[in-house]
Design a protein around this motif. Structure first.
Motif, short mmCIF file in Angstrom:
data_model
loop_
_atom_site.label_atom_id
_atom_site.label_comp_id
_atom_site.label_asym_id
_atom_site.label_seq_id
_atom_site.Cartn_x
_atom_site.Cartn_y
_atom_site.Cartn_z
N VAL A 109 0.28 11.70 16.49
CA VAL A 109 0.29 10.32 16.03
C VAL A 109 -1.12 9.82 15.77
CG1 VAL A 109 0.91 7.96 16.68
CG2 VAL A 109 2.48 9.81 17.15
N MET A 110 -2.10 10.31 16.55
CA MET A 110 -3.49 9.89 16.34
C MET A 110 -4.03 10.35 14.99
SD MET A 110 -4.84 8.14 18.89
CE MET A 110 -6.59 8.53 18.86
N LEU A 111 -3.42 11.37 14.41
CA LEU A 111 -3.85 11.81 13.08
C LEU A 111 -3.59 10.74 12.03
CD1 LEU A 111 -2.56 15.51 13.09
CD2 LEU A 111 -4.90 14.70 13.46
N GLY A 112 -2.72 9.80 12.35
CA GLY A 112 -2.45 8.72 11.40
C GLY A 112 -3.58 7.72 11.27
N ILE A 113 -4.52 7.70 12.23
CA ILE A 113 -5.62 6.73 12.14
C ILE A 113 -6.55 7.04 10.98
CG2 ILE A 113 -7.61 5.79 13.38
CD1 ILE A 113 -6.07 6.04 15.94
N PRO A 114 -7.07 8.28 10.83
CA PRO A 114 -7.90 8.53 9.63
C PRO A 114 -7.11 8.38 8.33
CG PRO A 114 -7.49 10.57 10.84
CD PRO A 114 -7.06 9.45 11.72
N ILE A 115 -5.81 8.71 8.35
CA ILE A 115 -5.00 8.51 7.15
C ILE A 115 -4.91 7.02 6.82
CG2 ILE A 115 -2.70 8.79 6.16
CD1 ILE A 115 -2.37 11.28 7.88
N ALA A 116 -4.74 6.20 7.84
CA ALA A 116 -4.66 4.75 7.62
C ALA A 116 -5.98 4.19 7.12
CB ALA A 116 -4.24 4.06 8.92
N VAL A 117 -7.10 4.71 7.63
CA VAL A 117 -8.41 4.26 7.16
C VAL A 117 -8.57 4.57 5.67
CG1 VAL A 117 -10.91 4.60 7.39
CG2 VAL A 117 -9.49 4.46 9.43
N PHE A 118 -8.18 5.76 5.27
CA PHE A 118 -8.31 6.16 3.87
C PHE A 118 -7.40 5.33 2.97
CE2 PHE A 118 -7.06 8.98 0.31
CZ PHE A 118 -8.31 9.14 -0.28
N LEU A 119 -6.15 5.13 3.39
CA LEU A 119 -5.21 4.35 2.57
C LEU A 119 -5.61 2.88 2.50
CD1 LEU A 119 -1.79 5.86 3.73
CD2 LEU A 119 -3.02 6.30 1.60
N ALA A 120 -6.08 2.32 3.62
CA ALA A 120 -6.52 0.92 3.59
C ALA A 120 -7.72 0.74 2.68
CB ALA A 120 -6.85 0.47 5.01
N SER A 121 -8.61 1.72 2.64
CA SER A 121 -9.76 1.64 1.74
C SER A 121 -9.33 1.71 0.28
CB SER A 121 -10.75 2.76 2.06
OG SER A 121 -11.19 2.69 3.39
N LEU A 122 -8.33 2.54 0.00
CA LEU A 122 -7.83 2.62 -1.37
C LEU A 122 -7.19 1.30 -1.81
CD1 LEU A 122 -6.19 6.17 -1.57
CD2 LEU A 122 -8.39 5.43 -2.51
N LEU A 123 -6.43 0.69 -0.89
CA LEU A 123 -5.77 -0.58 -1.24
C LEU A 123 -6.75 -1.73 -1.33
CD1 LEU A 123 -2.52 -0.38 0.93
CD2 LEU A 123 -2.80 0.09 -1.51
N ASN A 124 -7.96 -1.52 -0.84
CA ASN A 124 -8.98 -2.58 -0.90
C ASN A 124 -9.88 -2.46 -2.12
OD1 ASN A 124 -10.09 -4.90 0.58
ND2 ASN A 124 -11.96 -3.65 0.76
N LEU A 125 -9.61 -1.48 -2.97
CA LEU A 125 -10.43 -1.33 -4.17
C LEU A 125 -10.26 -2.53 -5.09
CD1 LEU A 125 -9.85 2.44 -5.03
CD2 LEU A 125 -11.90 1.41 -4.03
N PRO A 126 -11.34 -3.02 -5.67
CA PRO A 126 -11.23 -4.19 -6.56
C PRO A 126 -10.44 -3.84 -7.82
CG PRO A 126 -13.46 -3.27 -6.62
CD PRO A 126 -12.74 -2.57 -5.51
N GLY A 127 -9.60 -4.76 -8.23
CA GLY A 127 -8.81 -4.58 -9.44
C GLY A 127 -7.52 -3.82 -9.27
N LEU A 128 -7.18 -3.41 -8.04
CA LEU A 128 -5.94 -2.67 -7.82
C LEU A 128 -4.74 -3.61 -7.92
CD1 LEU A 128 -4.56 0.02 -7.02
CD2 LEU A 128 -4.79 -0.71 -4.63
N ARG A 129 -3.81 -3.28 -8.76
CA ARG A 129 -2.63 -4.12 -8.95
C ARG A 129 -1.58 -3.80 -7.89
NH1 ARG A 129 -0.66 -3.78 -15.05
NH2 ARG A 129 0.63 -5.50 -14.23
#
Length: 324
Positions: A109-129
């Motif tokens: 389950v702890m492996l989900g933390i780096p995955i969540a960091v990467f996905l949250a960064s992608l969703l924070n990209l400017p201009g993402l619809r």
């Protein structure tokens, strides 16, 4: 009699000014000796909160600690047994089996933390619809009922016609019977736990990303930093307080796993005794075998393990969490 009338514009007599200052500004002796405490009013407003914590948190802990030193009969009544339950518990192989399964579940389950960091960064990209829609979709599994989640994943993990083994078959891999094989059953439950915890982690990380000044990314772009370099040098270091919080919450919830394990594997699954977690071990002894004193000893062991792991994390967080 000498007149003391003061003409307009002339300075006031020194004695009268000093007397006026002494009379107006100097505190009285009674005010100097006034106690500085606020009295009982702060305690009055804190009483409901403190009382609630004492009744619903501290008292159950003390009660469980006492029960762990007792031996309960099948029809009620108890006898003081001392540390007999703990001696029997630490000689029970089921304790170490459940600890191992819980640690395996927690590690996956702890492996989900780096995955969540990467996905949250992608969703924070400017201009993402549709970024908000994606966050809602990721968060839905976290608020869904564990029983409903278990029913869906039982179909996915089916060894004969499950979607997972069907996909592995295209890769030439013969998938196991996930929920009826020792070891694989724990991994299957942990995969569901990882999937369902991503939404909460991403929401917390999204809030942390909002606190990172955009000027830092603009300055790094002027210096020629790539997206990956910005992620490693800016995003991850400044997200360490949020990552630390998610780590604490994830580990505590992983050590308390029960509902997913029970719902996915089922109570009649022959692999359950070899795939049980610490909390299921507590449930089996307390509610199936009706040994309340022994179950209370298991609960105290869980409490101590979580306390030690949490204390170690708070001790080590000074080395990698950036608070500035």
């Amino acid at each position: 009699m000498t007149s003391t009338t003061q003409t307009p514009g002339s300075p006031a007599p020194t004695g009268s000014v000093e007397a006026a200052r002494a009379g107006r500004g100097a505190p009285s002796p009674a005010r100097r000796r006034r106690p500085s405490g606020d009295g009982f009013w702060p305690w009055l407003f804190l009483a409901p909160l403190v009382g609630g914590i004492a009744v619903f948190y501290f008292w159950p802990i003390l009660q469980t600690a006492f029960y762990s030193l007792t031996d309960w009969g099948a029809f009620g009544g108890w006898d003081f047994a001392g540390f007999e339950n703990y001696v029997t518990l630490f000689a029970d192989p089921s304790l170490y089996l459940s600890i191992g399964n819980t640690l395996l579940y927690t590690a996956i389950v702890m492996l989900g933390i780096p995955i969540a960091v990467f996905l949250a960064s992608l969703l924070n990209l400017p201009g993402l619809r549709f970024a908000s829609l994606y966050r809602v979709l990721f968060f839905l599994p976290y608020v869904a009922m564990p029983t409903a989640i278990a029913m869906v994943w039982r179909i996915i993990f089916n060894g004969d016609f499950g979607l997972l083994n069907y996909g592995l078959g295209f890769l030439g891999i013969d998938g196991p019977y996930w929920i009826s094989t020792p070891g694989a059953a724990t991994v299957a439950v942990a995969i569901v736990g990882l999937w369902s915890s991503l939404g909460f982690a991403m929401i917390v990380l999204a809030a942390g990303l909002k606190n990172i000044p955009p000027e830092m990314y603009e300055a790094s772009e002027l210096d020629g930093a790539s997206r990956w370099r910005q992620f490693r040098s800016i995003t991850v270091p400044l997200l360490t307080p949020s990552i630390f919080f998610i780590t604490i919450v994830t580990i505590i919830s992983s050590f308390q796993v029960f509902d997913l394990l029970y719902a996915i594997l089922g109570s009649s699954n022959p692999v359950l005794p070899k795939s049980m977690s610490l909390v299921y071990f507590f449930y089996r002894e307390g509610f199936v075998n009706n040994d309340k004193g022994y179950a209370a000893a298991i609960a105290m062991v869980i409490f101590v393990i979580i306390g030690i792991v949490t204390a170690i994390q708070f001790r080590l967080q000074k080395r990698w969490v950036q608070v500035d």
